[in-house]
Design an enzyme around this catalytic site. Structure first.
Site, PDB file in Angstrom:
ATOM      1  N   HIS A 123      41.337  23.902 -75.172  1.00  0.00           N
ATOM      2  CA  HIS A 123      41.732  22.815 -76.077  1.00  0.00           C
ATOM      3  C   HIS A 123      40.998  22.876 -77.415  1.00  0.00           C
ATOM      4  CE1 HIS A 123      43.246  20.279 -72.389  1.00  0.00           C
ATOM      5  NE2 HIS A 123      44.141  21.147 -72.807  1.00  0.00           N
ATOM      6  N   THR A 190      37.427  17.962 -63.532  1.00  0.00           N
ATOM      7  CA  THR A 190      38.670  17.656 -64.252  1.00  0.00           C
ATOM      8  C   THR A 190      39.577  16.792 -63.383  1.00  0.00           C
ATOM      9  OG1 THR A 190      40.666  18.563 -65.282  1.00  0.00           O
ATOM     10  CG2 THR A 190      39.634  19.944 -63.592  1.00  0.00           C
TER      11      THR A 190
HETATM   12  P1  OAD Z   1      39.189  13.410 -67.492  1.00  0.00           P
HETATM   13  O1  OAD Z   1      38.416  12.363 -68.230  1.00  0.00           O
HETATM   14  O2  OAD Z   1      40.644  13.195 -67.282  1.00  0.00           O
HETATM   15  O3  OAD Z   1      38.588  13.606 -66.033  1.00  0.00           O
HETATM   16  C1  OAD Z   1      37.215  13.793 -65.820  1.00  0.00           C
HETATM   17  C2  OAD Z   1      37.018  14.057 -64.355  1.00  0.00           C
HETATM   18  O4  OAD Z   1      35.635  14.324 -64.168  1.00  0.00           O
HETATM   19  C3  OAD Z   1      37.373  12.892 -63.431  1.00  0.00           C
HETATM   20  O5  OAD Z   1      38.202  13.382 -62.366  1.00  0.00           O
HETATM   21  C4  OAD Z   1      36.014  12.429 -62.876  1.00  0.00           C
HETATM   22  O6  OAD Z   1      36.093  11.975 -61.531  1.00  0.00           O
HETATM   23  C5  OAD Z   1      35.209  13.702 -62.974  1.00  0.00           C
HETATM   24  N1  OAD Z   1      33.751  13.517 -63.100  1.00  0.00           N
HETATM   25  C6  OAD Z   1      33.071  12.461 -63.596  1.00  0.00           C
HETATM   26  N2  OAD Z   1      31.750  12.691 -63.551  1.00  0.00           N
HETATM   27  C7  OAD Z   1      31.584  13.933 -63.011  1.00  0.00           C
HETATM   28  C8  OAD Z   1      30.458  14.744 -62.698  1.00  0.00           C
HETATM   29  N3  OAD Z   1      29.225  14.352 -62.945  1.00  0.00           N
HETATM   30  N4  OAD Z   1      30.688  15.968 -62.157  1.00  0.00           N
HETATM   31  C9  OAD Z   1      31.944  16.403 -61.919  1.00  0.00           C
HETATM   32  N5  OAD Z   1      33.040  15.674 -62.182  1.00  0.00           N
HETATM   33  C10 OAD Z   1      32.872  14.460 -62.721  1.00  0.00           C
HETATM   34  O7  OAD Z   1      38.888  14.784 -68.220  1.00  0.00           O
HETATM   35  P2  OAD Z   1      39.684  16.151 -68.190  1.00  0.00           P
HETATM   36  O8  OAD Z   1      40.252  16.424 -66.839  1.00  0.00           O
HETATM   37  O9  OAD Z   1      38.815  17.161 -68.818  1.00  0.00           O
HETATM   38  O10 OAD Z   1      42.859  17.022 -73.570  1.00  0.00           O
HETATM   39  O11 OAD Z   1      40.864  15.836 -69.166  1.00  0.00           O
HETATM   40  C11 OAD Z   1      41.753  16.873 -69.459  1.00  0.00           C
HETATM   41  C12 OAD Z   1      42.218  16.765 -70.866  1.00  0.00           C
HETATM   42  O12 OAD Z   1      42.794  15.489 -71.084  1.00  0.00           O
HETATM   43  C13 OAD Z   1      41.132  16.850 -71.936  1.00  0.00           C
HETATM   44  O13 OAD Z   1      40.780  18.151 -72.277  1.00  0.00           O
HETATM   45  C14 OAD Z   1      41.782  16.201 -73.076  1.00  0.00           C
HETATM   46  C15 OAD Z   1      42.270  15.004 -72.316  1.00  0.00           C
HETATM   47  O14 OAD Z   1      43.087  14.177 -72.886  1.00  0.00           O
HETATM   48  C16 OAD Z   1      43.176  17.017 -74.870  1.00  0.00           C
HETATM   49  O15 OAD Z   1      42.534  16.412 -75.705  1.00  0.00           O
HETATM   50  C17 OAD Z   1      44.392  17.837 -75.193  1.00  0.00           C
END
Ligand code: OAD
Length: 246
Positions: A123, A190
């Site tokens: 991204h 994620t």
């Molecule tokens: P999210 O904010 O959707 O999800 C974060 C995930 O991390 C959740 O499932 C949490 O349960 C988990 N989490 C929280 N704390 C954690 C920890 N200490 N260790 C491991 N996991 C943990 O973020 P992304 O999946 O990265 O895209 O979101 C994907 C994309 O959506 C991003 O790159 C962005 C966003 O909108 C764009 O901007 C195009």
């Protein structure tokens, strides 16, 4: 010392036998560095906004100065953060297994600051500037509310991929190739809600890889993984490295 989480023996064996390990990370990996995840409520001045409403080309066209204020705030937040034990463990794992491809949805450079090399930024990068009209990577006068392109004079935008935009072709091609070819695929921190990144685990599984989810709150895709480890990446990943060394 007692283990802090359970790493299945079969996963350790799969990792020991792996030729290529592919890791996809999301915002959760940076949570323990103090960087809020995408779907956490925002704090302070930005609490009234949803990131999904700001991270779009339409939002930028409507109010580029607002979007720049948000991204400068995020740049500051990330610049003050340090890589955590999860980032460091991934850099360490790359030294242990024959080959490791790291794909991140994060734009914060914390993997690179932890020592990971060849990171595929799915991204984009928070610290890049891009010409809105021409798409070229460039830089402008950062003291302006909205910096402008030195070539065409149009507005610059942050060099990240926004909702509704295509993933950079090279990043997508390299990621699909690694996911298809890997022996073990780790999906870490994620929510697996945003495609095409979320589809990489399916690609890996369909091509015979052992697929693993590491997340304190297993996602709606958890049943599709061979192993789901419920825990923070800053705890689980160092534990994984320790288990490999035993
Ligand atoms: P999210 O904010 O959707 O999800 C974060 C995930 O991390 C959740 O499932 C949490 O349960 C988990 N989490 C929280 N704390 C954690 C920890 N200490 N260790 C491991 N996991 C943990 O973020 P992304 O999946 O990265 O895209 O979101 C994907 C994309 O959506 C991003 O790159 C962005 C966003 O909108 C764009 O901007 C195009």
């Amino acid at each position: 010392m007692a283990p802090k989480c359970d790493i299945p023996d079969a996963l350790i064996t799969a990792l020991r036998d792996a030729r290529l390990v592919c890791i996809l990370t999301g915002a959760g990996v940076s949570a323990e560095s103090g960087v809020p995840t995408f779907r956490d409520a925002q704090e302070g001045l930005w609490a009234q906004y949803e990131p999904q409403d700001l991270a779009t080309p339409e939002a930028f066209l409507a109010d580029p100065a607002l979007i720049w204020r948000w991204y400068r705030w995020r740049r500051q937040l990330v610049a003050g953060a340090e890589p955590n034990a999860g980032h460091l463990a991934i850099a360490e794992l790359a030294k242990i297994v024959p080959q490791l491809t790291l794909i991140t949805q994060n734009v914060d450079s914390l993997h690179q600051r932890a020592g990971s090399t060849g990171v595929i930024e799915f991204h984009g990068n928070l610290f890049d500037d891009r010409c809105f009209a021409e798409g070229t990577l460039t830089s402008g006068d950062d003291s302006l509310d909205v910096p402008t392109c030195p070539d065409c004079g149009g507005n610059l935008r942050p060099g990240v991929v926004w909702f509704g935009e295509a993933i950079p072709a090279a990043a997508l091609d390299e990621s699909c190739a690694a996911a298809s070819d890997c022996d073990v695929f780790l999906s870490v921190g994620t929510s697996s809600l945003v495609y095409p990144a979320a589809g990489l685990a399916d690609l890996a599984r369909d091509n015979g890889a052992t697929v693993v989810e590491i997340n304190p709150l297993p996602t709606t895709h958890a049943a599709d993984f061979d192993f789901t480890i419920a825990g923070n990446s800053g705890v689980v990943l160092p534990e994984l490295i320790d288990s490999l060394a035993l």
